[in-house]
Design a protein around this motif. Structure first.
Motif, PDB file in Angstrom:
ATOM      1  N   MET A   1       0.845  -1.190   0.000  1.00 24.38           N
ATOM      2  CA  MET A   1       0.000   0.000   0.000  1.00 24.38           C
ATOM      3  C   MET A   1       0.884   1.244   0.000  1.00 24.38           C
ATOM      4  SD  MET A   1      -2.968   1.077   2.711  1.00 24.38           S
ATOM      5  CE  MET A   1      -1.852   1.346   4.096  1.00 24.38           C
ATOM      6  N   LYS A   2       0.576   2.186  -0.865  1.00 28.27           N
ATOM      7  CA  LYS A   2       1.369   3.409  -0.928  1.00 28.27           C
ATOM      8  C   LYS A   2       0.680   4.528  -0.178  1.00 28.27           C
ATOM      9  CE  LYS A   2       4.106   2.561  -5.039  1.00 28.27           C
ATOM     10  NZ  LYS A   2       4.482   3.030  -6.380  1.00 28.27           N
ATOM     11  N   ASN A   3       1.477   5.425   0.341  1.00 28.67           N
ATOM     12  CA  ASN A   3       0.950   6.521   1.143  1.00 28.67           C
ATOM     13  C   ASN A   3       1.610   7.827   0.706  1.00 28.67           C
ATOM     14  OD1 ASN A   3      -0.822   7.363   3.048  1.00 28.67           O
ATOM     15  ND2 ASN A   3       0.274   6.531   4.798  1.00 28.67           N
ATOM     16  N   HIS A   4       0.839   8.890   0.717  1.00 25.00           N
ATOM     17  CA  HIS A   4       1.330  10.196   0.291  1.00 25.00           C
ATOM     18  C   HIS A   4       1.651  11.026   1.529  1.00 25.00           C
ATOM     19  CE1 HIS A   4       1.793  13.626  -2.366  1.00 25.00           C
ATOM     20  NE2 HIS A   4       1.034  14.331  -1.566  1.00 25.00           N
ATOM     21  N   ILE A   5       2.929  11.308   1.750  1.00 22.69           N
ATOM     22  CA  ILE A   5       3.365  12.037   2.940  1.00 22.69           C
ATOM     23  C   ILE A   5       3.267  13.539   2.692  1.00 22.69           C
ATOM     24  CG2 ILE A   5       5.319  12.499   4.482  1.00 22.69           C
ATOM     25  CD1 ILE A   5       4.031   9.762   4.878  1.00 22.69           C
ATOM     26  N   LYS A   6       2.670  14.254   3.653  1.00 21.47           N
ATOM     27  CA  LYS A   6       2.507  15.701   3.535  1.00 21.47           C
ATOM     28  C   LYS A   6       3.261  16.471   4.611  1.00 21.47           C
ATOM     29  CE  LYS A   6      -2.044  15.361   1.330  1.00 21.47           C
ATOM     30  NZ  LYS A   6      -3.485  15.708   1.424  1.00 21.47           N
ATOM     31  N   CYS A   7       3.720  15.777   5.655  1.00 20.33           N
ATOM     32  CA  CYS A   7       4.425  16.457   6.752  1.00 20.33           C
ATOM     33  C   CYS A   7       5.308  15.452   7.476  1.00 20.33           C
ATOM     34  CB  CYS A   7       3.412  17.082   7.712  1.00 20.33           C
ATOM     35  SG  CYS A   7       4.157  18.083   9.026  1.00 20.33           S
ATOM     36  N   ILE A   8       6.411  15.947   8.024  1.00 20.42           N
ATOM     37  CA  ILE A   8       7.363  15.112   8.765  1.00 20.42           C
ATOM     38  C   ILE A   8       7.570  15.716  10.149  1.00 20.42           C
ATOM     39  CG2 ILE A   8       9.753  14.268   8.837  1.00 20.42           C
ATOM     40  CD1 ILE A   8       9.661  14.698   5.685  1.00 20.42           C
ATOM     41  N   VAL A   9       7.481  14.875  11.177  1.00 23.22           N
ATOM     42  CA  VAL A   9       7.797  15.316  12.543  1.00 23.22           C
ATOM     43  C   VAL A   9       8.985  14.504  13.046  1.00 23.22           C
ATOM     44  CG1 VAL A   9       5.551  16.242  13.214  1.00 23.22           C
ATOM     45  CG2 VAL A   9       5.963  13.796  13.444  1.00 23.22           C
ATOM     46  N   ILE A  10       9.919  15.189  13.691  1.00 22.46           N
ATOM     47  CA  ILE A  10      11.131  14.543  14.195  1.00 22.46           C
ATOM     48  C   ILE A  10      11.339  14.932  15.648  1.00 22.46           C
ATOM     49  CG2 ILE A  10      13.623  14.230  13.886  1.00 22.46           C
ATOM     50  CD1 ILE A  10      13.313  15.095  10.979  1.00 22.46           C
ATOM     51  N   GLY A  11      11.617  13.938  16.492  1.00 20.99           N
ATOM     52  CA  GLY A  11      11.877  14.191  17.903  1.00 20.99           C
ATOM     53  C   GLY A  11      13.205  13.614  18.330  1.00 20.99           C
ATOM     54  N   PHE A  31      13.894  20.637  -1.068  1.00 19.12           N
ATOM     55  CA  PHE A  31      13.074  19.689  -0.298  1.00 19.12           C
ATOM     56  C   PHE A  31      11.776  20.375   0.082  1.00 19.12           C
ATOM     57  CE2 PHE A  31      11.670  17.284   3.384  1.00 19.12           C
ATOM     58  CZ  PHE A  31      11.960  15.974   3.030  1.00 19.12           C
ATOM     59  N   SER A  32      10.657  19.821  -0.364  1.00 17.64           N
ATOM     60  CA  SER A  32       9.400  20.571  -0.308  1.00 17.64           C
ATOM     61  C   SER A  32       8.540  20.298   0.917  1.00 17.64           C
ATOM     62  CB  SER A  32       8.568  20.274  -1.571  1.00 17.64           C
ATOM     63  OG  SER A  32       8.315  18.881  -1.676  1.00 17.64           O
ATOM     64  N   LEU A  33       8.710  19.150   1.557  1.00 16.87           N
ATOM     65  CA  LEU A  33       7.815  18.796   2.662  1.00 16.87           C
ATOM     66  C   LEU A  33       8.158  19.580   3.928  1.00 16.87           C
ATOM     67  CD1 LEU A  33       7.786  14.936   2.145  1.00 16.87           C
ATOM     68  CD2 LEU A  33       5.899  16.503   1.690  1.00 16.87           C
ATOM     69  N   PRO A  34       7.152  20.091   4.637  1.00 15.55           N
ATOM     70  CA  PRO A  34       7.436  20.762   5.901  1.00 15.55           C
ATOM     71  C   PRO A  34       7.952  19.772   6.940  1.00 15.55           C
ATOM     72  CG  PRO A  34       5.071  20.506   5.604  1.00 15.55           C
ATOM     73  CD  PRO A  34       5.712  20.069   4.323  1.00 15.55           C
ATOM     74  N   ILE A  35       8.930  20.204   7.720  1.00 17.96           N
ATOM     75  CA  ILE A  35       9.500  19.378   8.794  1.00 17.96           C
ATOM     76  C   ILE A  35       9.315  20.122  10.106  1.00 17.96           C
ATOM     77  CG2 ILE A  35      11.583  18.284   9.704  1.00 17.96           C
ATOM     78  CD1 ILE A  35      12.683  18.210   6.851  1.00 17.96           C
ATOM     79  N   GLU A  68       1.622  30.565  13.469  1.00 19.11           N
ATOM     80  CA  GLU A  68       2.282  30.608  12.172  1.00 19.11           C
ATOM     81  C   GLU A  68       1.809  29.443  11.304  1.00 19.11           C
ATOM     82  OE1 GLU A  68       6.805  30.892  10.303  1.00 19.11           O
ATOM     83  OE2 GLU A  68       6.426  31.372  12.402  1.00 19.11           O
ATOM     84  N   LYS A  69       1.596  29.715  10.034  1.00 18.28           N
ATOM     85  CA  LYS A  69       1.111  28.719   9.087  1.00 18.28           C
ATOM     86  C   LYS A  69       2.233  27.751   8.734  1.00 18.28           C
ATOM     87  CE  LYS A  69      -2.248  27.344   6.221  1.00 18.28           C
ATOM     88  NZ  LYS A  69      -3.570  26.885   6.704  1.00 18.28           N
ATOM     89  N   ILE A  70       1.908  26.454   8.701  1.00 20.32           N
ATOM     90  CA  ILE A  70       2.878  25.450   8.276  1.00 20.32           C
ATOM     91  C   ILE A  70       2.997  25.513   6.758  1.00 20.32           C
ATOM     92  CG2 ILE A  70       3.372  22.975   8.143  1.00 20.32           C
ATOM     93  CD1 ILE A  70       1.884  22.714  10.838  1.00 20.32           C
ATOM     94  N   LYS A  71       4.201  25.756   6.294  1.00 23.25           N
ATOM     95  CA  LYS A  71       4.437  25.951   4.866  1.00 23.25           C
ATOM     96  C   LYS A  71       5.405  24.899   4.328  1.00 23.25           C
ATOM     97  CE  LYS A  71       6.113  30.036   5.710  1.00 23.25           C
ATOM     98  NZ  LYS A  71       5.831  30.188   7.151  1.00 23.25           N
ATOM     99  N   LYS A  72       5.315  24.666   3.037  1.00 24.40           N
ATOM    100  CA  LYS A  72       6.272  23.792   2.374  1.00 24.40           C
ATOM    101  C   LYS A  72       7.640  24.472   2.366  1.00 24.40           C
ATOM    102  CE  LYS A  72       2.954  21.566  -0.720  1.00 24.40           C
ATOM    103  NZ  LYS A  72       2.583  21.283  -2.130  1.00 24.40           N
ATOM    104  N   ASN A  73       8.672  23.677   2.096  1.00 25.05           N
ATOM    105  CA  ASN A  73      10.053  24.196   2.002  1.00 25.05           C
ATOM    106  C   ASN A  73      10.519  24.867   3.288  1.00 25.05           C
ATOM    107  OD1 ASN A  73       8.648  24.865  -0.946  1.00 25.05           O
ATOM    108  ND2 ASN A  73      10.595  23.802  -1.092  1.00 25.05           N
ATOM    109  N   SER A  74       9.974  24.433   4.431  1.00 22.18           N
ATOM    110  CA  SER A  74      10.339  25.064   5.702  1.00 22.18           C
ATOM    111  C   SER A  74      10.570  24.018   6.780  1.00 22.18           C
ATOM    112  CB  SER A  74       9.239  26.028   6.157  1.00 22.18           C
ATOM    113  OG  SER A  74       9.091  27.089   5.244  1.00 22.18           O
ATOM    114  N   VAL A  75      11.470  24.362   7.713  1.00 20.19           N
ATOM    115  CA  VAL A  75      11.731  23.531   8.887  1.00 20.19           C
ATOM    116  C   VAL A  75      11.396  24.364  10.116  1.00 20.19           C
ATOM    117  CG1 VAL A  75      13.460  22.209  10.156  1.00 20.19           C
ATOM    118  CG2 VAL A  75      13.597  22.341   7.664  1.00 20.19           C
ATOM    119  N   PHE A  76      10.542  23.818  10.978  1.00 22.23           N
ATOM    120  CA  PHE A  76      10.101  24.529  12.176  1.00 22.23           C
ATOM    121  C   PHE A  76      10.665  23.822  13.408  1.00 22.23           C
ATOM    122  CE2 PHE A  76       6.873  25.136   8.905  1.00 22.23           C
ATOM    123  CZ  PHE A  76       6.745  26.517   8.889  1.00 22.23           C
TER     124      PHE A  76
END
Length: 197
Positions: A1-11, A31-35, A68-76
């Motif tokens: 099954m394939k999944n489309h990732i829209k956001c990444i969280v790292i701890g 790199f386009s996905l927000p982190i 603040e809005k979560i945007k692509k091409n950004s690391v928060f």
């Protein structure tokens, strides 16, 4: 099954700073996905931590403002002494509520809130660390249909956090730093990942 990732969280916590720096250094500039990153840090350490990561990063890393809005091409990066959560309108909320898992910011709070918003479109990653923060949060990512990764226990400088996450839920992948980076680049290129059965 394939999944489309829209956001990444790292701890991460103890032993994760150099890992996070290496990942950010090797991700492509487009790199386009927000982190969203939550790392345990000194409560009164302000700009130095973020600046140190930014020096090595190919991406624009910021400590966000409340709402603040979560945007692509950004690391928060969660600011020192603030919990960072994701709201249903895909904005970031910051709070100074009491410590959670002896931490502020707390990884569990970020991961849980992001799970409810992004559901199966979220990728959660737990790096090296000395306590159990993030284990419940990563389980929530999995329970909501998202993808889960822990840093290789054998590579982790302090493996308590990856071990705790692995005990708490079915982890999709256990990867070293280079493999995590390559995995993220592959998602960036294809916009999809192959879920293990």
């Amino acid at each position: 099954m394939k999944n489309h990732i829209k956001c990444i969280v790292i701890g991460g916590s103890a032993g994760s700073f150099t890992v996070m720096m290496e990942i950010l250094q090797n991700l492509p500039k487009d790199f386009s996905l927000p982190i969203l990153i939550c790392m345990h840090r000194m409560k009164h350490g302000k700009e130095g931590f973020a600046n140190a990561l930014n020096l090595k990063s190919n991406l624009n890393l910021v400590e966000p403002y409340d709402k603040e809005k979560i945007k692509k091409n950004s690391v928060f990066l969660a600011p020192a002494n603030y919990h960072m959560c994701v709201e249903m309108d895909k904005t970031i909320s910051l709070s100074t509520e009491e410590d959670y898992n002896y931490s502020r910011p707390a990884i569990d709070l970020l991961f849980k809130s992001a799970s409810y918003v992004y559901k199966k479109h979220l990728l959660g990653i737990i790096l090296s660390g000395a306590n159990h923060d993030g284990a419940i949060g990563l389980k929530c990512v999995k329970d909501c249909g998202g993808m889960t990764i822990i840093q290789s226990i054998s590579e982790s400088q302090v493996p308590t956090m990856p071990k705790s996450a692995k005990k708490k839920t079915q982890i999709d992948f256990e990867l070293n730093t280079r493999q995590i980076t390559e995995f993220l680049i592959q998602i960036h290129k294809t916009k999809q990942i192959q879920l293990v059965s």
